[in-house]
Motif scaffolding. Structure first.
Motif, short mmCIF file in Angstrom:
data_model
loop_
_atom_site.label_atom_id
_atom_site.label_comp_id
_atom_site.label_asym_id
_atom_site.label_seq_id
_atom_site.Cartn_x
_atom_site.Cartn_y
_atom_site.Cartn_z
N GLY A 53 0.82 -1.21 0.00
CA GLY A 53 0.00 0.00 0.00
C GLY A 53 0.85 1.25 0.00
N TYR A 54 0.17 2.38 -0.08
CA TYR A 54 0.87 3.66 -0.25
C TYR A 54 1.60 4.12 1.01
CZ TYR A 54 -1.22 4.38 -4.86
OH TYR A 54 -1.56 4.26 -6.18
N HIS A 55 1.30 3.53 2.17
CA HIS A 55 2.01 3.92 3.39
C HIS A 55 3.38 3.24 3.48
CE1 HIS A 55 -0.83 6.45 5.51
NE2 HIS A 55 -1.81 5.58 5.29
N THR A 56 3.75 2.46 2.49
CA THR A 56 5.04 1.78 2.50
C THR A 56 5.87 2.18 1.29
OG1 THR A 56 4.25 -0.14 1.26
CG2 THR A 56 4.02 -0.21 3.66
N GLY A 57 7.20 2.03 1.43
CA GLY A 57 8.12 2.28 0.32
C GLY A 57 8.52 0.98 -0.35
N SER A 58 9.53 1.05 -1.20
CA SER A 58 9.91 -0.09 -2.02
C SER A 58 10.37 -1.30 -1.21
CB SER A 58 11.02 0.32 -2.99
OG SER A 58 12.14 0.84 -2.28
N ASP A 59 10.80 -1.08 0.03
CA ASP A 59 11.28 -2.20 0.84
C ASP A 59 10.16 -3.03 1.46
OD1 ASP A 59 10.59 0.00 2.44
OD2 ASP A 59 11.85 -0.72 4.10
N ARG A 60 8.91 -2.49 1.46
CA ARG A 60 7.82 -3.18 2.14
C ARG A 60 6.59 -3.39 1.28
NH1 ARG A 60 7.36 0.37 7.45
NH2 ARG A 60 5.35 -0.68 7.57
N ILE A 61 6.71 -3.16 -0.03
CA ILE A 61 5.56 -3.41 -0.90
C ILE A 61 5.38 -4.92 -1.08
CG2 ILE A 61 5.76 -1.23 -2.13
CD1 ILE A 61 7.15 -2.75 -4.38
N ARG A 62 4.19 -5.30 -1.48
CA ARG A 62 3.87 -6.73 -1.65
C ARG A 62 4.58 -7.30 -2.88
NH1 ARG A 62 -0.38 -8.29 1.58
NH2 ARG A 62 -1.61 -6.59 2.47
N ARG A 63 5.17 -8.46 -2.67
CA ARG A 63 5.83 -9.19 -3.77
C ARG A 63 5.45 -10.67 -3.70
NH1 ARG A 63 9.80 -5.18 -2.78
NH2 ARG A 63 10.69 -4.30 -4.70
N VAL A 64 5.36 -11.30 -4.84
CA VAL A 64 5.12 -12.74 -4.93
C VAL A 64 6.22 -13.33 -5.81
CG1 VAL A 64 3.56 -14.57 -5.66
CG2 VAL A 64 2.63 -12.48 -4.64
N ASP A 65 7.00 -14.21 -5.24
CA ASP A 65 8.14 -14.80 -5.95
C ASP A 65 9.05 -13.71 -6.53
OD1 ASP A 65 7.21 -17.37 -5.41
OD2 ASP A 65 5.95 -17.40 -7.20
N GLY A 66 9.22 -12.64 -5.76
CA GLY A 66 10.11 -11.57 -6.18
C GLY A 66 9.47 -10.53 -7.09
N ALA A 67 8.28 -10.82 -7.63
CA ALA A 67 7.60 -9.90 -8.54
C ALA A 67 6.65 -9.00 -7.75
CB ALA A 67 6.83 -10.66 -9.61
N ILE A 68 6.59 -7.72 -8.11
CA ILE A 68 5.72 -6.76 -7.42
C ILE A 68 4.25 -7.08 -7.70
CG2 ILE A 68 5.04 -4.34 -7.25
CD1 ILE A 68 7.90 -3.58 -7.94
N ARG A 69 3.50 -7.23 -6.62
CA ARG A 69 2.06 -7.50 -6.73
C ARG A 69 1.29 -6.53 -5.83
NH1 ARG A 69 3.67 -9.88 -10.44
NH2 ARG A 69 3.36 -12.05 -11.02
N ASP A 70 1.72 -5.28 -5.83
CA ASP A 70 1.14 -4.27 -4.94
C ASP A 70 0.38 -3.25 -5.77
OD1 ASP A 70 0.87 -1.97 -3.11
OD2 ASP A 70 2.21 -3.12 -1.82
N TYR A 71 -0.92 -3.05 -5.43
CA TYR A 71 -1.75 -2.14 -6.23
C TYR A 71 -1.21 -0.72 -6.23
CZ TYR A 71 -4.10 0.74 -2.65
OH TYR A 71 -4.38 1.66 -1.68
N SER A 72 -0.44 -0.35 -5.18
CA SER A 72 0.09 1.01 -5.10
C SER A 72 1.25 1.23 -6.07
CB SER A 72 0.54 1.31 -3.67
OG SER A 72 1.73 0.61 -3.35
N VAL A 73 1.60 0.17 -6.82
CA VAL A 73 2.66 0.28 -7.83
C VAL A 73 2.18 -0.17 -9.20
CG1 VAL A 73 5.01 -0.43 -8.45
CG2 VAL A 73 4.41 -0.15 -6.04
N THR A 74 1.41 -1.25 -9.25
CA THR A 74 1.12 -1.91 -10.52
C THR A 74 0.01 -1.27 -11.34
OG1 THR A 74 -0.44 -3.43 -9.43
CG2 THR A 74 1.89 -4.12 -9.58
N GLU A 75 -0.87 -0.49 -10.71
CA GLU A 75 -2.06 -0.03 -11.42
C GLU A 75 -1.88 1.28 -12.18
OE1 GLU A 75 -5.42 -2.23 -8.63
OE2 GLU A 75 -5.27 -0.05 -8.58
N SER A 76 -0.77 1.95 -11.96
CA SER A 76 -0.56 3.22 -12.65
C SER A 76 0.91 3.39 -13.04
CB SER A 76 -0.98 4.39 -11.75
OG SER A 76 -0.56 5.62 -12.29
#
Length: 330
Positions: A53-76
């Motif tokens: 989520g947006y309250h976190t930076g790159s070190d704490r965003i959601r990842r699955v098998d190393g790939a970013i799966r965080d809506y605060s990054v992937t949708e825009s």
């Protein structure tokens, strides 16, 4: 490690300065329930329980098998381009304030903010979403991308504002919309605004330098009360912009006096010269006031004599030209 960017800290500072528990008193403004008490009510960086989520930076965003799966990054693409260690969201907690324009609280602010986002005002274009309660009972979400419309019940007590990460990375002015809201509800007086941060910094620098030379703390007691009749440290006193030029001129004069005496590092001589300059300023002001009052008395007498028939309108006009500065009569 996720951190709070300067632009969001500045927006947080504006809210605390005007609505927080330590906000300085302002004429006609009463803070009924302060914002930010406790401090987490106006937060930026998520606690350790925040994953993604947006309250976190790159070190704490959601990842699955190393790939970013965080809506605060992937949708825009704006978020993908702006991903850094900075958080990109601000939570605003409950508050209630009364001004000459009415009583205002968090639901009012939230409804106002969403209306500004829907209108696409320039100072809201950095906002991706607002999760809020319009009435303290239901939770809604405005999403610029139209992806979601709901939020959990934690947002009954605070409003969440997500910012596109590229705006955070660029240091966009996140405080502008906060200042505009506070102005519209009458917390900030747009007719007599506070000093800008740059003006505050300049005045504080001068004050600090004078304090070092003087040895008294605060030295403002020596020159502000003498020259202006007030104490600029008094929280009830707000310096309006029209007064800054006069204040600046007096401080420049005093600094010149300091430079003339500082060669011998004689603190008593320095303060004596400052007091002398202040006295000269007061004397000049008194002379100007006396002259003005004398002219006003003469004008009143002219009007009385015209009403009594002693003088004609033309005679009054001629004498007015002698009493008033060039260009004010005729």
């Amino acid at each position: 490690m996720t951190s709070a960017p300067a632009c969001l800290l500045a927006a947080r500072r504006v809210l605390l300065d005007y609505l927080g528990p330590d906000a300085k008193p302002r004429p006609g403004v009463t803070i009924l329930d302060p914002l930010g008490d406790p401090a987490w009510e106006i937060g930026i960086v998520g606690d350790t329980g925040h994953i993604g989520g947006y309250h976190t930076g790159s070190d704490r965003i959601r990842r699955v098998d190393g790939a970013i799966r965080d809506y605060s990054v992937t949708e825009s693409p704006r978020d993908r381009a702006g991903l850094t260690l900075d958080a990109s969201a601000l939570d605003v907690g409950r508050f209630r304030v009364r001004t000459p324009l009415g009583t205002f609280d968090l639901p009012h602010y939230s409804r106002w903010l969403v209306a500004q986002c829907k209108a696409n005002t320039a100072d809201t274009r950095h906002l991706r979403e607002v999760i809020y309660s319009p009435d303290g009972r239901t939770v809604r979400r405005w999403d610029r991308l139209g992806k979601r419309s709901t939020g959990d019940d934690s947002h009954l007590g605070h409003t969440h504002e997500s910012c596109f990460r590229d705006a955070t990375k660029a240091g966009a002015d996140m405080a502008a919309v906060k200042r505009r809201y506070l102005t519209e509800i009458g917390v900030i007086n747009k007719e007599v605004p506070d000093m800008t941060p740059e003006e505050h910094k300049w005045l504080e620098t001068v004050h600090k330098n004078l304090t070092v030379l003087d040895g008294r703390n605060p030295v403002g007691q020596a020159y502000t009360r003498a020259a202006l009749g007030v104490d600029h440290k008094d929280p009830k006193y707000v310096v309006p912009h029209p007064s800054l030029k006069s204040l600046g001129a007096q401080l420049v004069t005093m600094q010149a006096a300091l430079l003339g005496a500082v060669q011998g590092l004689d603190a008593e001589a320095i303060m004596a010269r400052i007091d002398a300059v202040a006295a000269e300023e007061r004397q000049r002001d008194a002379q100007m006031l006396a002259e003005l009052l004398g002219r006003l008395d003469a004008i009143v007498d002219l009007i009385r004599r015209q009403e009594n028939g002693e003088l004609t309108a033309e005679q009054v006009l001629v004498q007015l030209r002698n009493l008033l500065p060039t260009g004010t009569a005729g």
